[in-house]
Design an enzyme around this catalytic site. Structure first.
Site, PDB file in Angstrom:
ATOM      1  N   PRO A  68       0.748  -1.321   0.033  1.00 58.81           N
ATOM      2  CA  PRO A  68       0.167   0.121   0.106  1.00 58.81           C
ATOM      3  C   PRO A  68       0.738   1.292  -0.134  1.00 58.81           C
ATOM      4  CG  PRO A  68       0.065  -0.911   2.232  1.00 58.81           C
ATOM      5  CD  PRO A  68       0.918  -1.852   1.339  1.00 58.81           C
TER       6      PRO A  68
ATOM      7  N   ASP B  29      -2.924   4.960  -2.414  1.00 61.33           N
ATOM      8  CA  ASP B  29      -4.257   5.130  -1.658  1.00 61.33           C
ATOM      9  C   ASP B  29      -4.418   6.543  -1.552  1.00 61.33           C
ATOM     10  OD1 ASP B  29      -6.514   4.548   0.164  1.00 61.33           O
ATOM     11  OD2 ASP B  29      -4.939   4.894   1.854  1.00 61.33           O
TER      12      ASP B  29
ATOM     13  N   ASN C  75      -8.408   7.848  -1.283  1.00 63.72           N
ATOM     14  CA  ASN C  75      -7.729   7.626   0.122  1.00 63.72           C
ATOM     15  C   ASN C  75      -8.557   6.884   1.076  1.00 63.72           C
ATOM     16  OD1 ASN C  75      -6.946   9.266   2.893  1.00 63.72           O
ATOM     17  ND2 ASN C  75      -5.558   7.986   2.032  1.00 63.72           N
TER      18      ASN C  75
ATOM     19  N   ARG D  80      -4.618  -2.944   1.435  1.00 66.00           N
ATOM     20  CA  ARG D  80      -4.471  -4.166   1.407  1.00 66.00           C
ATOM     21  C   ARG D  80      -5.269  -5.309   1.294  1.00 66.00           C
ATOM     22  NH1 ARG D  80      -1.544  -2.660   6.817  1.00 66.00           N
ATOM     23  NH2 ARG D  80       0.648  -2.215   6.055  1.00 66.00           N
TER      24      ARG D  80
ATOM     25  N   ASP E 167       5.690  -2.640   3.388  1.00 68.14           N
ATOM     26  CA  ASP E 167       5.455  -1.076   3.571  1.00 68.14           C
ATOM     27  C   ASP E 167       6.219  -0.194   2.654  1.00 68.14           C
ATOM     28  OD1 ASP E 167       3.807  -1.812   5.388  1.00 68.14           O
ATOM     29  OD2 ASP E 167       4.637  -1.021   7.242  1.00 68.14           O
ATOM     30  N   SER E 168       5.966   0.838   2.005  1.00 69.86           N
ATOM     31  CA  SER E 168       6.306   1.782   0.927  1.00 69.86           C
ATOM     32  C   SER E 168       7.541   2.362   1.229  1.00 69.86           C
ATOM     33  CB  SER E 168       5.294   2.150   0.279  1.00 69.86           C
ATOM     34  OG  SER E 168       4.468   3.221   1.314  1.00 69.86           O
ATOM     35  N   ASP E 169       7.642   2.504   2.606  1.00 68.60           N
ATOM     36  CA  ASP E 169       9.089   3.268   2.909  1.00 68.60           C
ATOM     37  C   ASP E 169      10.208   2.547   3.411  1.00 68.60           C
ATOM     38  OD1 ASP E 169       7.414   2.532   5.102  1.00 68.60           O
ATOM     39  OD2 ASP E 169       7.910   4.335   6.464  1.00 68.60           O
TER      40      ASP E 169
ATOM     41  N   ASP F 267      -2.662  -4.831  11.256  1.00 68.74           N
ATOM     42  CA  ASP F 267      -1.763  -5.914  11.186  1.00 68.74           C
ATOM     43  C   ASP F 267      -1.795  -6.931  12.286  1.00 68.74           C
ATOM     44  OD1 ASP F 267      -0.532  -4.125  12.513  1.00 68.74           O
ATOM     45  OD2 ASP F 267       1.450  -4.167  11.717  1.00 68.74           O
TER      46      ASP F 267
END
Length: 922
Positions: free
Chosen positions: A9, A39, A67, A74, A90-92, A182
């Protein structure tokens, strides 16, 4: 169907997104699909996603939605996923390139519904390795091992879930939760999983400290924890499992509440945090009235139960200034390092303040674990030759058990020396002896704090002739060779029994071009016993073997050095039982096994099988045998000198060589090979040795003689001219050393690969350096072209007095310390250079990308040219004074954009600029 689907995401992470996606595209598991769900990002994330989708249409699936939160994103990913297993990133964050291959392979081999791995927690420039300890609970399900709920973090991003498990249970992410979704997803699936297995490696990089990250800020969303736990408790009750796992769920709840209670918060958010503390304690009281008496959490994490169970403690803790917490953290780290470096401090004082003792010799055999092999025969020569009667000889021992064994062994052989000294490894006495001994004999490596003193003479005889690959060519330990490599460089003499071994050792420990040793091409001291037939006959008579056929069985160790492989023990026990039944009364088998296995076998039940006697040196007793039975051990190279029969009992040949490299074809060895006990017995009973070993002996054992130890001691100690064959290594090429922050950043790794793939350095050598325990992308080293070498460092700054330990632990975060103690810190840095790289004079040092204060100082204080290679505008370490950066000779910017960004931010250095590495080399 793909093997793995990875769902990511994405929301407003354009600064980090390239790195994250690149780490997925570089996975060694190729059969993978990457599902990117944007998102409703308002930054440049959409453009980045579209770019990658166009470049990799067969691998990347992208969706763009309004958003709605990470849970909804997910869930859309779950609907799109077609993989046999599903992972999340996770995108970071970013992942090790082997992560999904290792998780998938483990899932298949264990037939596990869920697999997990360790991770790195990255806080600014601080990196911690987490969740990699071995626990017995893994490889089971929660009903078999409820501790799985305690010994697992709830994160989804370090796990792989079987898609059929998710679909059959109907479990999805709860979209009413902003965070902690999660936790619910993971622990619901844990309840339904047939097996949960773990890879005990850190493969995921979790960016903890991103200031705009939801988990880094304190907001009302933290209260979602209670709704998440309501859902989890309800699910376990619906499945009639709540009271089976109520304590484990309480542990999870306490852990999460205390983590939030201990989080940093601004003064404006204090009322919100106080509200959370009150509600958290009320929630535990309501759902778990006995929570104050539950001690498992406090014992596991070594927390103070009295304080932690008080709301007032957490309110006061929240008022504590952040700087005081940081100071406490640094103080604890310092105390740990001080204790760890105690032996190094002893060594430093002796190194600095005492002179060499001209008649002092240190013999280090296997770090003091055993007194066998080459070092035993060197010691025998020193104790029996009158030339060394007045020398003080130190013997390293590991523990009291080893000391007792060594004394019995020396008494058995009647070694006479009035000045024999026993030194416990890493003790104060050992450190002093190591620093002051004129002559050093070693078959492994000295401790990491060792710095060879000017005037010391050092002989290293490490390892036997190798069948299996060593150094950089090993399958698993190729990155962890730093201390051996340094010891090989530091030694005056390296003993190799053949040109075959010389070639591989120099290549795979990357010594050619940095080492100036003398290569002693001579036989191993331990092999001289095979020329003493009278000694062999005497032992046969002493042990009642005079009229018997003596078979020595010496298999290689197959297990893990930290635990006994029960499977190997059982297999060996079964084979020994069978062999004992099939040997006749005129035959005996003497067995030398690894202690981990040997200590668990009862030899008293056998009629024909005996253990090698503990009070004799191994090769001394081996000399009385008629036949050697081994497998892949290097002992056959040595035993061939005797010209007696050798049988290779390779019952697991295919399995053993599955993930091991070799220097020669095992099938082409000139010895009889058998795979079953029946074939082994048949070959033992074939008395003739029809195999001609002469060519083998000439290639691998050409220099073996009966007086090798005598000649070695004369060469090393007396500097006499002997018949030993000596080659002198020469240094003729220029050498370049590269610091690259231990390859922690995936982009740095990619840029290094591109740089070195194109650089032309025909007249020089490139070495990458790193701290072994900090290295992130190990596989990167495996993929380097042969022209690029590496030299790791173990336990950085391990040879320092206490005050220097304090200063070096502070300079990374407190620049003022460097300014005040500049000269003292410089001395410590120069000492570290000598400890890590001996006396190698690198012509150039390159700092590539962001680096620590210590490594920048290492480069700046080196003797050669200094080059600063800037990959990004943030590469400048703001804790390093600009005056230090200006000591570099050259700066290279990766491209014009990076240069413009640096100039815009004021991160420019007033040194000569080069356009490329090629320009520098020219």
């Amino acid at each position: 169907m793909k093997k793995v689907s990875v769902i990511m995401p994405i929301y407003n992470v354009d600064k980090y997104l390239d790195r994250s996606i690149d780490s997925l595209l570089r996975q060694t598991l190729e059969d993978i699909e990457i599902i990117l769900i944007d998102d409703g990002s308002t930054d440049h994330s959409k453009e980045i996603i579209k770019k990658y989708q166009q470049l990799y249409p067969d691998k990347i699936i992208a969706r763009f939605i309004k958003n709605s939160g990470a849970a909804h994103a997910r869930n859309i990913g779950l609907e799109l996923a077609q993989g046999e297993y599903i992972g999340f990133v996770d995108s970071d964050d970013y992942v090790d390139r082997t992560m999904f291959e290792k998780l998938y392979q483990l899932a298949k081999s264990d037939q596990a519904d869920i697999t997990t791995c360790g991770y790195y927690r990255i806080d600014y420039k601080d990196i911690q390795r987490r969740d990699i300890a071995a626990h017995k609970c893994f490889g089971k399900n929660v009903f078999q091992a409820p501790d799985l709920l305690i010994n697992n973090v709830p994160y989804i991003w370090n796990k792989l879930f079987k898609r059929s498990l998710i679909e059959s249970t109907g479990i999805k992410f709860e979209e009413n939760l902003h965070i902690f979704e999660d936790l619910v997803f993971t622990f619901k699936l844990f309840l339904k999983a047939n097996r949960i297995s773990r890879v005990n490696e850190a493969l995921y990089s979790y960016i903890f400290s991103r200031n705009d990250s939801l988990t880094f800020t304190f907001s009302s969303k933290r209260f979602d924890l209670f709704a998440a736990f309501d859902s989890l408790i309800r699910y376990y009750k619906e499945n009639n499992c709540f009271y089976h796992f109520d304590e484990e769920l309480l542990f999870i709840l306490m852990n999460h509440i205390y983590v939030v209670c201990g989080s940093e918060v601004s003064l404006s958010n204090l009322p919100l945090k106080y509200k959370f503390i009150n509600q958290g304690f009320e929630y535990m009281e309501k759902n778990y009235p006995y929570w104050k008496d539950y001690v498992v959490y406090y014992r596991k994490y070594k927390k103070n139960k009295f304080l932690y169970s008080k709301k007032m403690y957490w309110r006061l803790y929240s008022l504590l200034p952040r700087n005081l917490r940081i100071l406490k953290k640094h103080f604890n780290a310092f105390v740990h390092n001080l204790n760890f470096n105690r032996a190094g401090s002893y060594y430093y004082r002796a190194y600095k303040n005492t002179n060499l003792k001209e008649k002092r010799i240190l013999v280090n055999s296997q770090h003091g674990v055993t007194l066998n092999g080459n070092m035993f025969y060197i010691l025998k020569e020193l104790c029996s030759n009158e030339d060394y009667y007045n020398y003080e000889i130190g013997i390293t021992y590991k523990n009291d058990r080893a000391l007792s064994h060594f004394k019995k062994l020396i008494e058995e052989y009647g070694f006479v020396n009035r000045k024999l000294v026993y030194l416990k490894n890493n003790s104060k006495e050992y450190a002093g002896f190591l620093a002051t001994s004129k002559y050093l004999f070693n078959d492994t490596s000295f401790p990491v704090y060792f710095i060879k003193k000017e005037g010391q003479v050092y002989l290293n005889t490490w390892h036997g002739t190798p069948l299996k690959t060593l150094g950089r060519s090993t399958a698993n330990d190729y990155y962890d060779i730093a201390n051996l490599q340094k010891n090989f460089v530091a030694a005056d003499y390296l003993l190799y029994p053949s040109s075959y071994m010389t070639r591989w050792m120099l290549r795979d420990y990357m010594l050619r071009g940095i080492a100036e040793n003398k290569i002693l091409q001579c036989g191993y001291p331990r092999n001289e016993i095979f020329f003493d037939q009278e000694r062999g006959a005497l032992l046969r008579e002493q042990y009642g073997f005079k009229n018997k056929q003596v078979i020595a069985y010496m298999p290689t160790w197959r297990g893990n050095l930290r635990s006994v492989d029960a499977g190997q023990k059982d297999e060996l026990q079964y084979m020994l039982d069978e062999i004992d039944c099939k040997l006749n009364d005129d035959q005996v088998m003497v067995v030398n096994l690894h202690p981990y296995v040997s200590n668990s076998i009862n030899y008293n039940v056998y009629r024909h099988i005996y253990k090698f006697p503990d009070h004799l040196e191994t090769y001394d007793f081996l000399n009385c045998s008629d036949i050697l039975v081994t497998d892949y051990s290097s002992v056959f190279f040595d035993y061939a000198v005797s010209k007696k029969k050798i049988i290779l009992f390779a019952y697991d040949e295919e399995e053993y060589f599955h993930d091991r490299g070799v220097y020669m074809n095992f099938a082409e060895l000139p010895f009889v090979k058998v795979n079953t006990v029946d074939d082994l017995i048949a070959e033992i009973n074939t008395n003739e040795n029809n195999v001609d070993y002469s060519a083998f002996i000439d290639t691998y054992c050409h220099y073996d003689k009966n007086d090798v130890s005598k000649q070695i001691c004369e060469q090393v100690i007396q500097n006499k001219k002997t018949s030993l064959h000596i080659d002198q290594l020469q240094i003729s090429q220029k050498k370049l050393l590269v610091f690259a922050n231990d390859f922690r950043d995936v982009h740095i790794v990619d840029q290094l690969k591109d740089l070195f793939a194109n650089v032309n350095m025909n007249n020089g050598l490139i070495y990458l350096t790193y701290v072994t325990k900090e290295i992130r992308d190990r596989l990167f080293l495996k993929e380097l072209p042969r022209k690029i070498n590496y030299m790791g460092v173990l336990n950085a700054f391990s040879c320092n007095p206490p005050i220097d330990c304090i200063l070096l632990s502070l300079i990374e975060n407190h620049p003022i310390i460097y300014r005040i103690f500049k000269h003292r810190i410089h001395k410590a840095i120069l000492r570290e250079w000598k400890r890590a790289y001996h006396n190698i004079n690198f012509d150039t040092c390159v700092v590539f990308g962001y680096e620590s204060v210590k490594n920048i100082l290492m480069a700046v204080l080196s003797k050669g040219k200094k080059v600063l290679y800037i990959t990004d505008a943030n590469d400048f370490n703001n804790r390093v004074p600009k005056s230090v950066y200006e000591k570099f000779d050259y700066v290279i910017y990766r491209n014009k954009t990076v240069k413009r960004q640096c100039l815009y931010q004021g991160n420019n250095v007033l040194v000569k600029e080069l356009l490329s590495f090629d320009e520098f080399f020219k």
